[in-house]
Design an enzyme around this catalytic site. Sequence first.
Site, PDB file in Angstrom:
ATOM      1  N   HIS A  65       0.788   4.688  -2.576  1.00 29.15           N
ATOM      2  CA  HIS A  65       1.169   6.090  -2.401  1.00 29.15           C
ATOM      3  C   HIS A  65       2.401   6.469  -3.220  1.00 29.15           C
ATOM      4  CE1 HIS A  65      -1.724   7.378   0.605  1.00 29.15           C
ATOM      5  NE2 HIS A  65      -1.607   6.186   1.174  1.00 29.15           N
ATOM      6  N   HIS A 125       0.823  -1.212   0.000  1.00 29.67           N
ATOM      7  CA  HIS A 125       0.000   0.000   0.000  1.00 29.67           C
ATOM      8  C   HIS A 125       0.857   1.263   0.000  1.00 29.67           C
ATOM      9  CE1 HIS A 125      -3.210   2.807   0.924  1.00 29.67           C
ATOM     10  NE2 HIS A 125      -2.511   3.244   1.956  1.00 29.67           N
ATOM     11  N   GLU A 179      -6.920   8.799  -1.098  1.00 29.02           N
ATOM     12  CA  GLU A 179      -6.962   7.367  -0.789  1.00 29.02           C
ATOM     13  C   GLU A 179      -7.951   6.614  -1.676  1.00 29.02           C
ATOM     14  OE1 GLU A 179      -5.108   5.500   0.979  1.00 29.02           O
ATOM     15  OE2 GLU A 179      -4.191   6.693   2.568  1.00 29.02           O
ATOM     16  N   SER A 187      -3.693   0.001  -4.604  1.00 25.28           N
ATOM     17  CA  SER A 187      -2.970  -1.076  -3.924  1.00 25.28           C
ATOM     18  C   SER A 187      -3.869  -2.234  -3.520  1.00 25.28           C
ATOM     19  CB  SER A 187      -2.268  -0.528  -2.671  1.00 25.28           C
ATOM     20  OG  SER A 187      -3.206   0.026  -1.767  1.00 25.28           O
TER      21      SER A 187
END
Length: 296
Positions: free
Chosen positions: A167, A162, A208, A227
């Site tokens: 990110h 993730h 997100e 992700s």
Amino acid sequence: MFTEAQLYSPVTRTGDGDVMVHLSDEHPGVRDPEYRARRNAIAAKALDYRPGDPLPRIDYTDQEQQVWRIVCAELRVKHDKYACCEVRDAGAMLNLPTDHIPQLDEVCTGLAPLTGFGYAPAAGLVPLRQFFGSFADRIFHSTQYIRHHSAPLYTPEPDAVHEIIGHGTQIASRRFADIYETVGAAVARLETDRALKFLADVFWFSMEFGVVREHDEIRCYGAGLLSSYGEIEEFRHARLRPLNVVEMGTAEYDITRYQPVLYCARSISEIEDVIGGFFAEMDDETPDRAVRSTHN
């Protein structure tokens, strides 16, 4: 409201210096003593880190490397199909390795010439003010552990997949990296926890779990979707709403389930204008103004 602590296994250190990561009873690795020892050791390295020190390097096992290879192979296909062009182009420039888990200093070396972002190690949950505030210095706090090998395409908590694929790929984009920096600048202005939580909720529904319309298709740009092997297949079935920071900052949602409502931008430029513009202007009075606006 956003309750980030639920996403991370608590990390404690005893008076003797022993570090323990407290996995939930439902965690795939909770009954694997070797995995638990690995998690404790990796967390200890992050807790021992001090700014200015060399970034801790993890001697990943063959099993952990195999998990990374499986996830990369699956997500590469899904990014080609579902991620927006801005993310795909940024990912190509960052060019993360797919045959091994990159060390944080490798990620920093790739990001530096693109957006100037760097990574710092995190044992687990980083307090919101520290986590978001570090964006002003273009620092992203990242965990270094990898999900359990029994479920390579699932994790109940943010892991290296993730933090790095989600990110890292996102902040390899200069346009998205600039929004992150604006978030950090906003945190420096905020004094109340209420305003900080409002900021975190808007971040949740944008950076997100944000989606964008592109060539008459719905594509994702949020790190949580980028992700997630499962949710990246399902987000197009969510109820889509236009960008609305008041709704995003006040919505109630379950972070343990696929998001049933997502906020869809018409373009990357709209994300910059609406989301970036909001972070650039928000202050401690923003939540109160948001509530008043919903009652008018």
